[in-house]
Design a protein around this motif. Structure first.
Motif, mmCIF file in Angstrom:
data_model
loop_
_atom_site.group_PDB
_atom_site.id
_atom_site.type_symbol
_atom_site.label_atom_id
_atom_site.label_comp_id
_atom_site.label_asym_id
_atom_site.label_seq_id
_atom_site.Cartn_x
_atom_site.Cartn_y
_atom_site.Cartn_z
ATOM 1 N N VAL A 1 19.258 5.461 5.812
ATOM 2 C CA VAL A 1 20.128 5.482 4.423
ATOM 3 C C VAL A 1 21.650 5.133 4.578
ATOM 4 C CG1 VAL A 1 20.396 6.852 2.497
ATOM 5 C CG2 VAL A 1 18.075 6.875 3.421
ATOM 6 N N ALA A 2 22.281 5.791 5.617
ATOM 7 C CA ALA A 2 23.450 5.677 5.976
ATOM 8 C C ALA A 2 23.781 4.125 6.214
ATOM 9 C CB ALA A 2 23.821 6.488 7.202
ATOM 10 N N HIS A 3 23.063 3.464 6.953
ATOM 11 C CA HIS A 3 23.200 1.862 7.328
ATOM 12 C C HIS A 3 22.812 1.247 6.229
ATOM 13 C CE1 HIS A 3 22.672 3.220 11.837
ATOM 14 N NE2 HIS A 3 23.666 2.425 11.854
ATOM 15 N N ARG A 4 21.982 1.673 5.264
ATOM 16 C CA ARG A 4 21.866 0.667 3.985
ATOM 17 C C ARG A 4 22.862 0.575 3.228
ATOM 18 N NH1 ARG A 4 19.915 2.404 -1.162
ATOM 19 N NH2 ARG A 4 18.894 0.619 -2.330
ATOM 20 N N HIS A 5 23.722 1.527 3.257
ATOM 21 C CA HIS A 5 25.081 1.807 2.194
ATOM 22 C C HIS A 5 26.061 1.556 3.113
ATOM 23 C CE1 HIS A 5 22.706 3.263 -1.276
ATOM 24 N NE2 HIS A 5 22.118 3.921 -0.289
ATOM 25 N N TYR A 6 26.260 1.076 4.193
ATOM 26 C CA TYR A 6 27.340 0.721 5.084
ATOM 27 C C TYR A 6 28.123 2.116 5.125
ATOM 28 C CZ TYR A 6 26.397 -4.093 5.314
ATOM 29 O OH TYR A 6 25.699 -5.403 5.749
ATOM 30 N N ARG A 7 27.725 3.407 5.350
ATOM 31 C CA ARG A 7 28.192 4.759 5.375
ATOM 32 C C ARG A 7 29.386 5.040 4.266
ATOM 33 N NH1 ARG A 7 26.156 7.149 9.823
ATOM 34 N NH2 ARG A 7 25.476 5.438 11.565
ATOM 35 N N LEU A 8 29.290 4.062 3.034
ATOM 36 C CA LEU A 8 29.966 4.434 1.860
ATOM 37 C C LEU A 8 29.136 5.316 0.804
ATOM 38 C CD1 LEU A 8 30.895 0.655 1.483
ATOM 39 C CD2 LEU A 8 32.623 2.514 1.743
ATOM 40 N N ILE A 9 29.266 6.300 1.265
ATOM 41 C CA ILE A 9 28.389 7.543 0.676
ATOM 42 C C ILE A 9 28.649 8.138 -0.830
ATOM 43 C CG2 ILE A 9 26.911 9.671 1.211
ATOM 44 C CD1 ILE A 9 26.355 7.192 2.765
ATOM 45 N N HIS A 10 30.466 8.410 -0.866
ATOM 46 C CA HIS A 10 30.939 9.102 -1.869
ATOM 47 C C HIS A 10 30.708 8.706 -3.273
ATOM 48 C CE1 HIS A 10 33.068 12.217 0.125
ATOM 49 N NE2 HIS A 10 33.173 11.535 1.220
ATOM 50 N N GLY A 11 30.059 7.279 -3.404
ATOM 51 C CA GLY A 11 29.905 6.764 -4.881
ATOM 52 C C GLY A 11 31.373 6.152 -5.292
ATOM 53 N N ILE A 12 31.255 6.250 -6.608
ATOM 54 C CA ILE A 12 32.725 5.674 -7.170
ATOM 55 C C ILE A 12 33.064 6.524 -8.339
ATOM 56 C CG2 ILE A 12 32.221 3.118 -6.587
ATOM 57 C CD1 ILE A 12 31.202 2.690 -9.602
ATOM 58 N N GLY A 13 34.207 6.524 -8.587
ATOM 59 C CA GLY A 13 34.920 7.369 -9.873
ATOM 60 C C GLY A 13 34.974 8.701 -9.636
ATOM 61 N N ARG A 14 35.546 9.500 -10.616
ATOM 62 C CA ARG A 14 35.368 11.088 -10.680
ATOM 63 C C ARG A 14 34.815 11.561 -11.675
ATOM 64 N NH1 ARG A 14 41.245 13.483 -8.782
ATOM 65 N NH2 ARG A 14 39.741 14.767 -7.751
ATOM 66 N N SER A 15 34.645 12.943 -11.878
ATOM 67 C CA SER A 15 33.958 13.328 -12.925
ATOM 68 C C SER A 15 34.508 12.923 -14.370
ATOM 69 C CB SER A 15 33.985 15.050 -13.017
ATOM 70 O OG SER A 15 35.508 15.409 -12.693
ATOM 71 N N GLY A 16 35.706 12.602 -14.687
ATOM 72 C CA GLY A 16 36.321 12.194 -15.619
ATOM 73 C C GLY A 16 36.559 10.894 -16.005
ATOM 74 N N ASP A 17 36.295 9.824 -14.955
ATOM 75 C CA ASP A 17 36.377 8.590 -15.198
ATOM 76 C C ASP A 17 35.554 7.724 -14.221
ATOM 77 O OD1 ASP A 17 37.106 5.862 -15.493
ATOM 78 O OD2 ASP A 17 39.407 6.378 -15.639
ATOM 79 N N ILE A 18 34.988 6.809 -14.439
ATOM 80 C CA ILE A 18 33.953 5.862 -13.584
ATOM 81 C C ILE A 18 34.870 5.250 -12.776
ATOM 82 C CG2 ILE A 18 33.301 4.331 -14.999
ATOM 83 C CD1 ILE A 18 30.640 4.137 -13.580
ATOM 84 N N SER A 19 35.992 4.841 -13.351
ATOM 85 C CA SER A 19 36.984 4.010 -12.675
ATOM 86 C C SER A 19 38.170 4.619 -11.616
ATOM 87 C CB SER A 19 37.575 3.023 -13.698
ATOM 88 O OG SER A 19 36.763 2.255 -14.347
ATOM 89 N N ALA A 20 38.244 5.998 -11.783
ATOM 90 C CA ALA A 20 39.117 6.838 -11.045
ATOM 91 C C ALA A 20 39.017 6.516 -9.705
ATOM 92 C CB ALA A 20 39.281 8.207 -11.852
ATOM 93 N N VAL A 21 40.452 6.948 -9.099
ATOM 94 C CA VAL A 21 40.099 7.037 -7.372
ATOM 95 C C VAL A 21 39.947 8.368 -7.012
ATOM 96 C CG1 VAL A 21 41.766 6.960 -5.528
ATOM 97 C CG2 VAL A 21 42.003 5.128 -7.336
ATOM 98 N N GLN A 22 39.127 8.305 -5.869
ATOM 99 C CA GLN A 22 38.694 9.578 -5.194
ATOM 100 C C GLN A 22 39.515 9.884 -4.119
ATOM 101 O OE1 GLN A 22 34.400 10.477 -4.566
ATOM 102 N NE2 GLN A 22 33.819 8.394 -5.457
#
Length: 414
Positions: free
Chosen positions: A84-105
């Motif tokens: 699973v880690a390889h499938r996602h290139y180890r980009l595991i955190h997803g995108i956005g924050r709880s208040g905005d899908i476009s926000a920086v983590q």
């Protein structure tokens, strides 16, 4: 490796060879630098080694990939399966924050950069495809129906008293359910038959606006891409009507990015009147797995409002898939696909016309639909009541998918 590491390498291998290797790496890095500088899809597609290098560089910017990282929170990018880690290139955190899908983590600079770049590259492609004045867009990890729902829910805050959505009919369940799920009552406007085409009934739309009252209408929900004999809605006239009555306008452009005609309709509608947002599917337009859509519009602040309406973080998979695909194709590759689709449409129309003549049927004349064709099956229907259903079954078992048979018509989309 950085410059210092290459200098050390010269102590182990001939400096001439090391410098040659450094030049090879800089070729990859130059492509990445151009992407970061411009935020646009490269003219020519990248090779896989450059894409994988770039994704690896992004992934090691995320805290879950830091050497010696000690994550003690409830969400630290933990993945049990290395596959699973390889499938996602180890980009595991997803995108956005709880208040905005476009926000920086803060814990995921790489994933955040992936998100920003994908939205920027997709915006560039939408402009290239014909909507040149689009102001903003973002990739959302939901298919078209739920993405439309998100738009309607955002409009609810702007028009709290509105109960109705005016919707020129299209026989597609997710469009209808998107309005019901958002808690609104669809007001279905039947289309009118003009020649072989089913077209928007503008008089009835305006009459319904006057009957219900503009303040009670959340928006007009129009459609571009659709199956013949229905044709794209009259977007320019609807956009003018929305301006006249101060009603928002949301466009379902599900598989319209690949059609210059559909994109032209959106551009013209925004030029002469009002279009608040238009939604398109990732898989239908960019050949990636199902599960993503693009919400775009001409007012950046409104598109940001929609992104802030998304609850919580989101999967980065649709953004990752879209970015990899567009970097692989490049702008020139995508434009070539658009041309090939047009050419194939003309070829299919000619061949279906010949086939229809052989069996005393006809290809319907639907010039306003640039993406779908319909052929009559009247004689087949008269021979046997179940013949059309059997034809659909025969096409499917012969691995022809996507065609629809209904009411004496064979419809196909390209």
């Amino acid at each position: 490796m950085n410059g210092d590491n290459f200098t050390v390498c010269e102590q182990l291998v001939s400096p001439a060879y090391v410098r040659q290797g450094l030049q090879g790496r800089r070729t990859h890095e130059l492509l990445i630098r151009q992407l970061l500088d411009t935020g646009k899809c490269p003219e020519s597609g990248w090779d896989e080694s450059t894409i994988e290098l770039f994704l690896h560089e992004l992934s090691i910017m995320d805290s879950n990939n830091f050497l010696g990282n000690c994550g003690v929170g409830e969400r630290e990018g933990r993945v049990a399966s290395s596959l699973v880690a390889h499938r996602h290139y180890r980009l595991i955190h997803g995108i956005g924050r709880s208040g905005d899908i476009s926000a920086v983590q803060p814990k995921a600079a790489g994933s955040s950069l992936l998100n920003k770049l994908t939205n920027s590259v997709v915006l560039n492609i939408i402009k290239l495809a014909g909507v040149r004045t689009v102001a903003s867009c973002f990739v959302v990890p939901m298919a078209t129906g739920m993405s439309l729902t998100l738009c309607f829910l955002t409009l609810r805050h702007k028009r709290p008293n509105a109960k109705f959505i005016i919707w020129p009919r299209i026989d597609q369940k997710s469009c209808f359910k998107s309005m019901i799920t958002a808690g609104f009552e669809p007001v279905v406007i039947e289309n009118v038959l003009e020649g072989d085409e089913l077209r928007t009934d503008l008089k009835t739309v305006e009459a319904k606006i006057q009957e219900l009252g503009p303040e009670n209408i959340l928006c007009i929900h129009s459609t571009t891409s659709c199956f013949a004999p229905r044709v794209p809605d009259r977007l320019e006239e609807l956009a003018l009507m929305c301006t006249k009555y101060d009603i928002p306008h949301i466009v379902n452009n599900a598989y319209g990015v690949q059609s210059s005609k559909c994109m032209h309709l959106i551009q013209q509608g925004a030029r002469v009147g009002r279009i608040d947002a238009f939604v398109q599917s990732l898989d239908k337009n960019f050949m990636v797995p199902v599960g993503g859509a693009i919400i775009a519009g001409f007012n950046e602040s409104f598109i940001q409002e929609i992104s802030k309406m998304y609850p919580g973080r989101a999967s980065a998979s649709p953004s990752l898939d879209a970015l990899i695909t567009l970097l692989s194709q490049g702008a020139n590759g995508y434009k070539q696909l658009l041309k090939e689709r047009k050419d194939m449409y003309v070829y299919l129309a000619n061949e279906l016309r010949k086939l229809a003549e052989v069996y005393n049927e006809r290809l319907l004349d639907t010039p306003h639909n640039p993406i779908s064709l319909a052929m009559s099956l009247k004689n087949l229907d008269e021979q046997k009541s179940t013949a059309i259903t059997q034809l659909g079954s025969m096409l499917f078992t012969r691995q022809v998918s996507g065609a629809r048979e209904m009411n004496g018509l064979l419809c196909s989309c390209l």
